[in-house]
Scaffold this motif. Structure first.
Motif, PDB file in Angstrom:
ATOM      1  N   LYS A  66       0.847  -1.196   0.000  1.00  0.00           N
ATOM      2  CA  LYS A  66       0.000   0.000   0.000  1.00  0.00           C
ATOM      3  C   LYS A  66       0.885   1.251   0.000  1.00  0.00           C
ATOM      4  N   TYR A  70       5.059   1.755   0.433  1.00  0.00           N
ATOM      5  CA  TYR A  70       5.714   2.552   1.476  1.00  0.00           C
ATOM      6  C   TYR A  70       6.728   3.512   0.836  1.00  0.00           C
ATOM      7  N   SER A 230       4.438  -6.940  10.315  1.00  0.00           N
ATOM      8  CA  SER A 230       5.883  -7.136  10.467  1.00  0.00           C
ATOM      9  C   SER A 230       6.308  -7.426  11.902  1.00  0.00           C
ATOM     10  N   ARG A 245       0.864 -10.648   7.102  1.00  0.00           N
ATOM     11  CA  ARG A 245       0.779  -9.481   6.213  1.00  0.00           C
ATOM     12  C   ARG A 245       1.944  -8.558   6.560  1.00  0.00           C
TER      13      ARG A 245
HETATM   14  C1  LIG Z   1      -0.411  -1.692   6.822  1.00  0.00           C
HETATM   15  C2  LIG Z   1      -0.958  -2.961   7.337  1.00  0.00           C
HETATM   16  C3  LIG Z   1      -0.123  -4.072   7.552  1.00  0.00           C
HETATM   17  C4  LIG Z   1       1.391  -4.008   7.431  1.00  0.00           C
HETATM   18  O1  LIG Z   1       1.939  -3.488   8.620  1.00  0.00           O
HETATM   19  P1  LIG Z   1       3.529  -3.388   8.846  1.00  0.00           P
HETATM   20  O2  LIG Z   1       3.646  -3.028  10.271  1.00  0.00           O
HETATM   21  O3  LIG Z   1       4.034  -2.325   7.937  1.00  0.00           O
HETATM   22  O4  LIG Z   1       4.100  -4.719   8.516  1.00  0.00           O
HETATM   23  C5  LIG Z   1      -0.735  -5.270   7.900  1.00  0.00           C
HETATM   24  N1  LIG Z   1      -2.070  -5.360   8.059  1.00  0.00           N
HETATM   25  C6  LIG Z   1      -2.894  -4.311   7.896  1.00  0.00           C
HETATM   26  C7  LIG Z   1      -4.358  -4.486   8.105  1.00  0.00           C
HETATM   27  C8  LIG Z   1      -2.377  -3.080   7.532  1.00  0.00           C
HETATM   28  O5  LIG Z   1      -3.192  -2.020   7.378  1.00  0.00           O
END
Ligand SMILES: *Cc1c(COP(=O)(O)O)cnc(C)c1O
Length: 423
Positions: A66, A70, A230, A245
């Motif tokens: 998204k 980044y 992460s 994710r």
């Molecule tokens: C942005 C997002 C992530 C990724 O988060 P990170 O901390 O950057 O790995 C995962 N899940 C959802 C629902 C998000 O909005």
């Protein structure tokens, strides 16, 4: 051929112009332009993806791209992540997903934001996997999917403590059971998002995990459940379930700076500029807007074409350091919209045209997003995502630039009169 279509005509002229510039060596050919650019190390990204897949195994990795990956450039990063083994991609909105499809990416794309009813046709047409939180939308997707003879996969999100997008347990169960047998619908995933994962495996994080497991006991027929971004991917093995994710870590940053320096992530982005002018200022002179920096000695000031509209935050004025000739040089005065100045008095042999690194490594020195975030009172996510669309990105593989994106590749399209009137 394009007489009736000025946008197509413009596109084709731009395409012809780009075609004349070979990718390899493109950086030097762009020297006549504004000297600020990002180098995206796709080898580092592929390395990180492989490393995170190994961490997550046997869970599958959704690579979160998204916000223009980044700030790293969505299409090239998404392509690289999929080639490196990511099972799918995640973005927030249909526009972001459409950019990936237009870029030739056919991997599964999960929408983690709240999709709008009005976007059902695009979701089905682009083959996306939305997070659905209403029966009305389930029905609309079912109708469209069965009309086309396709299966529409969806995920549902449990509200477990972030109090943002998800549905409370009972409403979630009702929605999922109600949609379970709709023609054309397959509820593939059940997930929740952690509120405080960066703080580690605390009581609150465990309660959120318990809530997801409770939901999955009631909806055991949903094949996939996922919770980890992460932080919990790297910090808490018990959070991996069957999918994760990951966003930030893909780009080489640990969500908890300094938590585990041995993870082996590699930074992906380097934000660069050049010394475009050198000025000698006398002791007592000031530099920049507001006269916030004053020379205490005769000083040498380098003008750099990177400002807050490029993502170099104004709150870093008089705080950040840039790298010139492998040495740190402090920002002198306020960062302006399009440029900034650095005090290079102590950098020997500095010359016009020298490369300067705003974020990244030069020689043995590194200024990274964690350092800038700390100085700016924010987080690395915001520093990275803040590298703006105006900054051209050069994508590096095996040491040479293989592709480039610029602002000019997103051209305006004319609106129909009725759409224009409704704005
Ligand atoms: C942005 C997002 C992530 C990724 O988060 P990170 O901390 O950057 O790995 C995962 N899940 C959802 C629902 C998000 O909005």
């Amino acid at each position: 051929m394009y007489a009736d279509d000025p946008v197509a005509a413009h596109r084709s002229r731009v395409a012809a112009w780009y075609a004349r510039i070979p990718y390899a060596g493109a950086m030097s050919e762009r020297r006549g332009g504004r000297p600020v650019w990002a180098e995206i190390d796709l080898d580092a990204l592929a390395h990180n993806v492989a490393l995170l897949i190994a961490h997550a195994r046997p869970a599958r990795l959704w690579a979160v791209v998204k916000a223009n990956a980044y700030g790293h450039g969505a299409v090239m990063c998404a392509r690289t992540a999929v080639e490196a083994g990511a099972a799918g991609l995640a973005v927030v909105c249909v526009d972001e997903a459409e950019e990936l499809r237009a870029g030739g990416i056919d991997a599964p794309i999960l929408l983690v934001g709240q999709a709008d009813m009005s976007e059902c046709e695009r979701i089905v047409g682009l083959g996306l996997t939305p997070t659905v939180c209403s029966m009305q939308m389930m029905l609309a997707l079912s109708r469209l999917a069965s009309g086309r003879g396709v299966t529409q996969r969806v995920h549902v999100e449990l509200e477990s403590g972030l109090n943002r997008n998800g549905l409370p347990l009972d409403a979630l169960v009702e929605l999922a059971e109600g949609a379970r047998r709709l023609p054309g619908i397959e509820i593939e995933g059940l997930y929740t998002h952690l509120a405080a994962a960066e703080e580690g495996d605390t009581g609150f994080t465990q309660r959120q995990r318990d809530a997801l497991e409770e939901a999955h006991r009631r909806l055991a027929w949903i094949p996939s459940k996922h919770i980890a971004a992460s932080a919990s991917l790297l910090l808490s093995p018990s959070m991996r379930f069957d999918a994760v994710r990951a966003g930030l870590a893909l780009y080489g940053y640990h969500p908890v700076p300094g938590a585990d320096p041995n993870v082996g992530l590699r930074r992906v982005i380097t934000l660069k500029t050049r010394v475009t002018r050198l000025l000698d200022v006398a002791a007592g002179e000031t530099v920049g807007y507001g006269r916030t920096w004053e020379a205490r000695r005769p000083s040498k000031i380098a003008l750099l074409m990177c400002g807050y509209a490029d993502g170099f935050r104004r709150s870093l004025s008089n705080r950040a350091q840039v790298l010139v000739r492998g040495q740190r040089a402090p920002i002198a005065g306020r960062i302006a919209m399009d440029m900034c100045m650095a005090d290079v008095t102590d950098v020997p042999n500095v010359a016009v045209d020298d490369e300067a690194v705003i974020m990244g490594t030069q020689g043995g020195e590194t200024v990274d997003a964690d350092e800038l975030a700390e100085l700016a009172g924010t987080i690395s996510w915001e520093i990275l995502a803040g590298v703006s669309a105006r900054v051209p990105r050069f994508y590096i593989r095996g040491g040479s630039a293989i592709a480039r994106t610029t602002l000019n590749e997103r051209l305006p399209v004319p609106l129909a009169a009725d759409v224009a009137a409704s704005r």
